[in-house]
Scaffold this active site. Structure first.
Site, PDB file in Angstrom:
ATOM      1  N   HIS A   1       4.881  -7.484   0.249  1.00  0.00           N
ATOM      2  CA  HIS A   1       4.511  -8.799  -0.269  1.00  0.00           C
ATOM      3  C   HIS A   1       5.172  -9.043  -1.623  1.00  0.00           C
ATOM      4  O   HIS A   1       5.684  -8.124  -2.255  1.00  0.00           O
ATOM      5  CB  HIS A   1       2.997  -8.907  -0.368  1.00  0.00           C
ATOM      6  CG  HIS A   1       2.307  -8.859   0.964  1.00  0.00           C
ATOM      7  ND1 HIS A   1       1.645  -9.939   1.508  1.00  0.00           N
ATOM      8  CD2 HIS A   1       2.183  -7.857   1.880  1.00  0.00           C
ATOM      9  CE1 HIS A   1       1.151  -9.610   2.691  1.00  0.00           C
ATOM     10  NE2 HIS A   1       1.464  -8.348   2.943  1.00  0.00           N
TER      11      HIS A   1
ATOM     12  N   ASP B   1       0.867  -1.174   0.000  1.00  0.00           N
ATOM     13  CA  ASP B   1       0.000   0.000   0.000  1.00  0.00           C
ATOM     14  C   ASP B   1       0.905   1.226   0.000  1.00  0.00           C
ATOM     15  O   ASP B   1       1.953   1.224   0.654  1.00  0.00           O
ATOM     16  CB  ASP B   1      -0.855   0.052   1.269  1.00  0.00           C
ATOM     17  CG  ASP B   1      -2.044  -0.893   1.237  1.00  0.00           C
ATOM     18  OD1 ASP B   1      -2.180  -1.668   0.266  1.00  0.00           O
ATOM     19  OD2 ASP B   1      -2.843  -0.861   2.197  1.00  0.00           O
TER      20      ASP B   1
ATOM     21  N   SER C   1       8.693   3.579   5.028  1.00  0.00           N
ATOM     22  CA  SER C   1       9.759   4.011   4.141  1.00  0.00           C
ATOM     23  C   SER C   1       9.385   3.793   2.693  1.00  0.00           C
ATOM     24  O   SER C   1       8.264   4.051   2.294  1.00  0.00           O
ATOM     25  CB  SER C   1      11.051   3.283   4.498  1.00  0.00           C
ATOM     26  OG  SER C   1      12.139   3.855   3.828  1.00  0.00           O
TER      27      SER C   1
END
EC number: 4.1.1.65
Length: 284
Positions: free
Chosen positions: A145, A88, A248
């Protein structure tokens, strides 16, 4: 000029000390104090706790537990795509590389060799390839992921600075993502090699992977490397591969070839884990 002036305080601040302190606070079991800190953070950054596997703020023992929270099952369905978005966040930049040059922001490029810690042979595998730089803001889900099935070959810890990685800093600090502390993860897939780079920043207490655990701290002044040829780690598309303990940026490198990014993507656009990122045919 304005961009450089805007980031001038970051050159002066004791970033290592600030990050060390933030890491200790984030890992502390502060009881009600921790709960109040999390409540403030949720309100300040408009964090959507309804999609968290555990939406009860008071149940998190530490701020790190909250920050690396899992999502509810099914919260991020995976698109049927060769490469899916691994996080995200928001798109910083993406596109084709000119030789080893990666576009950072207006007026700034850096080299893939610098990004991966000086390994010219590794970087050469991605000459004239493709890259994507994805920024995770404080409000985002902070697990990373797999964009596709992959087999881990190497992990490289590269020491560096701890500048912020927000868009303003990307405009004002040359070679930002090749200057900051980072963890380089080298994978092999049916479509060839690819690299996932977890880039540290100010207040990013540490970075972790599912096969190693916390990589930093301890922080080192030298490049460190782990090889997995004899004990390969195999991960499926969509599986968690790592996480940031405070947020980050992720930089991905793909080799030269017929890779086509999602036509809906544009710099600055919001992205979600699991959405289609690119088409990339398997190797013949």
């Amino acid at each position: 000029m304005f961009d450089r002036l805007a980031v001038l305080p970051q050159y002066l601040l004791p970033k290592q000390a600030i990050t060390l302190l933030a890491g200790r606070v984030a890992g502390a079991r502060g009881g009600k104090w921790t709960t109040r800190l999390i409540e403030w953070f949720v309100k300040r950054y408009k964090v959507n706790m309804r999609e968290a596997a555990n939406p009860e703020v008071a149940s998190y023992a530490t701020f790190n537990d909250f920050f690396t929270r899992a999502l509810q099952a099914g919260a991020r369905p995976l698109a049927r795509a060769d490469l899916i978005c691994p996080v995200d966040g928001a798109i910083s930049q993406f596109g084709a590389m000119a030789g080893q040059q990666i576009f950072q922001a207006k007026g700034h490029h850096y080299s893939s060799t610098a990004l991966v810690g000086g390994d010219a042979a590794l970087a050469a595998q991605f000459d004239d390839g493709h890259f994507a730089t994805l920024y995770l803001s404080p409000r985002d889900y902070h697990r990373i992921h797999m964009p596709c099935d992959g087999v881990l070959r190497r992990m490289i810890y590269v020491p560096g600075a701890l500048f912020s990685v927000n868009p303003t800093t990307a405009l004002g600090v040359p070679g930002l993502f090749a200057r900051n502390e980072r963890v380089v993860c080298v994978f092999e897939s049916a479509r060839g090699p690819f690299v996932l780079v977890l880039v540290g920043a100010t207040i990013v207490g540490s970075m972790a992977t599912v096969w190693h655990g916390v990589v930093n701290p301890p922080r080192s002044t030298a490049v460190r490397e782990w090889r997995y040829d004899e004990q390969p780690v195999r991960l499926k598309q969509g599986e968690e591969m790592g996480r940031f303990l405070l947020g980050s940026t992720v930089v991905m490198l793909f080799p030269k070839g017929p890779l086509q990014f999602n036509p809906a993507w544009s710099p600055g656009a919001a992205i979600r884990l699991g959405e289609a990122m690119a088409r990339q045919p398997p190797l013949a």
